[in-house]
Design a protein around this motif. Structure first.
Motif, PDB file in Angstrom:
ATOM      1  N   MET A   1     -91.230   8.192  11.076  1.00 17.78           N
ATOM      2  CA  MET A   1     -90.114   9.103  10.768  1.00 17.78           C
ATOM      3  C   MET A   1     -88.854   8.659  11.504  1.00 17.78           C
ATOM      4  O   MET A   1     -88.866   8.392  12.693  1.00 17.78           O
ATOM      5  N   LYS A   2     -87.792   8.601  10.762  1.00 14.00           N
ATOM      6  CA  LYS A   2     -86.506   8.199  11.341  1.00 14.00           C
ATOM      7  C   LYS A   2     -85.544   9.378  11.243  1.00 14.00           C
ATOM      8  O   LYS A   2     -85.606  10.169  10.328  1.00 14.00           O
ATOM      9  N   ILE A   3     -84.650   9.436  12.211  1.00  7.47           N
ATOM     10  CA  ILE A   3     -83.601  10.446  12.157  1.00  7.47           C
ATOM     11  C   ILE A   3     -82.667  10.099  11.010  1.00  7.47           C
ATOM     12  O   ILE A   3     -82.136   9.008  10.952  1.00  7.47           O
ATOM     13  N   LEU A   8     -77.039  15.008  12.500  1.00  5.40           N
ATOM     14  CA  LEU A   8     -75.954  15.494  13.346  1.00  5.40           C
ATOM     15  C   LEU A   8     -74.928  16.250  12.535  1.00  5.40           C
ATOM     16  O   LEU A   8     -74.396  17.263  12.967  1.00  5.40           O
ATOM     17  N   THR A  11     -76.251  20.048  11.417  1.00  4.64           N
ATOM     18  CA  THR A  11     -76.643  21.182  12.245  1.00  4.64           C
ATOM     19  C   THR A  11     -75.946  22.463  11.790  1.00  4.64           C
ATOM     20  O   THR A  11     -76.500  23.545  11.943  1.00  4.64           O
ATOM     21  N   LYS A  91     -85.364  22.236  10.946  1.00  2.00           N
ATOM     22  CA  LYS A  91     -85.817  22.597  12.288  1.00  2.00           C
ATOM     23  C   LYS A  91     -86.697  21.497  12.862  1.00  2.00           C
ATOM     24  O   LYS A  91     -86.581  21.130  14.028  1.00  2.00           O
ATOM     25  N   TRP A  94     -84.577  18.646  13.834  1.00  2.00           N
ATOM     26  CA  TRP A  94     -83.862  18.961  15.078  1.00  2.00           C
ATOM     27  C   TRP A  94     -84.766  18.770  16.285  1.00  2.00           C
ATOM     28  O   TRP A  94     -84.379  18.187  17.298  1.00  2.00           O
ATOM     29  N   TYR A  96     -87.319  16.919  16.529  1.00  2.00           N
ATOM     30  CA  TYR A  96     -87.581  15.494  16.676  1.00  2.00           C
ATOM     31  C   TYR A  96     -86.395  14.796  17.333  1.00  2.00           C
ATOM     32  O   TYR A  96     -86.553  13.984  18.246  1.00  2.00           O
ATOM     33  N   PHE A  97     -85.235  15.122  16.858  1.00  2.00           N
ATOM     34  CA  PHE A  97     -84.023  14.508  17.397  1.00  2.00           C
ATOM     35  C   PHE A  97     -83.802  14.871  18.861  1.00  2.00           C
ATOM     36  O   PHE A  97     -83.537  14.001  19.694  1.00  2.00           O
ATOM     37  N   SER A  98     -83.933  16.159  19.166  1.00  3.74           N
ATOM     38  CA  SER A  98     -83.648  16.576  20.537  1.00  3.74           C
ATOM     39  C   SER A  98     -84.691  16.011  21.494  1.00  3.74           C
ATOM     40  O   SER A  98     -84.378  15.685  22.645  1.00  3.74           O
ATOM     41  N   GLY A 100     -86.126  13.076  21.137  1.00  2.00           N
ATOM     42  CA  GLY A 100     -85.718  11.682  21.323  1.00  2.00           C
ATOM     43  C   GLY A 100     -84.544  11.582  22.273  1.00  2.00           C
ATOM     44  O   GLY A 100     -84.509  10.743  23.171  1.00  2.00           O
ATOM     45  N   MET A 101     -83.598  12.465  22.078  1.00  2.00           N
ATOM     46  CA  MET A 101     -82.413  12.511  22.927  1.00  2.00           C
ATOM     47  C   MET A 101     -82.820  12.743  24.391  1.00  2.00           C
ATOM     48  O   MET A 101     -82.374  12.030  25.292  1.00  2.00           O
TER      49      MET A 101
END
Lengths: 110, 110
Positions: A1-3, A8, A11, A91, A94, A96-98, A100-101
């Motif tokens: 899975m990729k962002i 961004l 949101t 959701k 999000w 997943y992204f957060s 990674g961040m």
DNA sequence: TGTATATACATTATATATCAAGGTATAACG
DNA sequence: CGTTATACCTTGATATATAATGTATATACA
């Protein structure tokens, strides 16, 4: 899975769907609710909100109806089944992204 | 405190600063490091990275120097004191933003 | 009565971040 | 000897958020 590149930028739509999932609401009310729930972190501009609402409706994620109360015309938005699906997906993305961040920031010694 | 309009647009710079805070690195290496540390969540495009590096250098947040190894020319970037300050501020803003995001999403029954 | 503020809808112009695609060049691998 | 990986970079398209602006009514206050 990729962002996805939409994350961004997306949101805004996620926040709106999240509010509406709790009950039908109109534009101005959404802005106020967002500010309140985020403890004033999010002050969504109307120039941001309305295009989002219109786009989500076009996509079939929202349906709207007018109601008048106290001499005010309010355009209420209701989340469709498709909208709920999108919300669940957004959701997940999000989270997943957060994650990674936070992982990347966690490496930084500062 | 309000979320600045630069936050969402600015996660790229935050990620780059975060990687460089761990030690000087060159562009291509930053992309690879980001992908590895985020477990492939972030696949930063070079068309995204280089403008960020150049802008941060222009701002005085980064300094660069060339090095040659194995017949390859690499442009290393080093975080300045100003860059570290920016990183701290960006991290704080990220934490604030993600907390607000999670708060809003937490209200949603979906 | 007059005025400012809050409510409530919306559009348009502008700035900017990201990406996709392309360009140049060398090293390594099969 | 061709493909892949490394390594730098730019340009054009796309999308999003904001600022600014416009319209209109209700409410609070002086």
């Amino acid at each position: 899975m990729k962002i996805s590149k939409e994350l961004l930028k997306g949101t805004g739509a996620t926040l709106v769907l999240s509010v509406l999932a709790g009950g039908d609401l109109y534009g101005y009310g959404i802005v106020k609710t967002l500010a309140q729930r985020s403890e004033d972190a999010f002050a969504m501009n109307e120039g941001t909100l309305y295009p989002i609402l219109h786009a989500l409706e076009e996509e079939g994620c929202l349906e709207s109806y007018w109601e008048t109360a106290d001499g005010r015309n309010r355009k209420y938005y209701h989340v469709t089944r498709k909208g709920l699906k999108k919300l669940r997906e957004n959701k997940e993305e999000w989270e997943y992204f957060s994650a990674g961040m936070n992982r990347v920031l966690g490496y930084s010694p500062v």
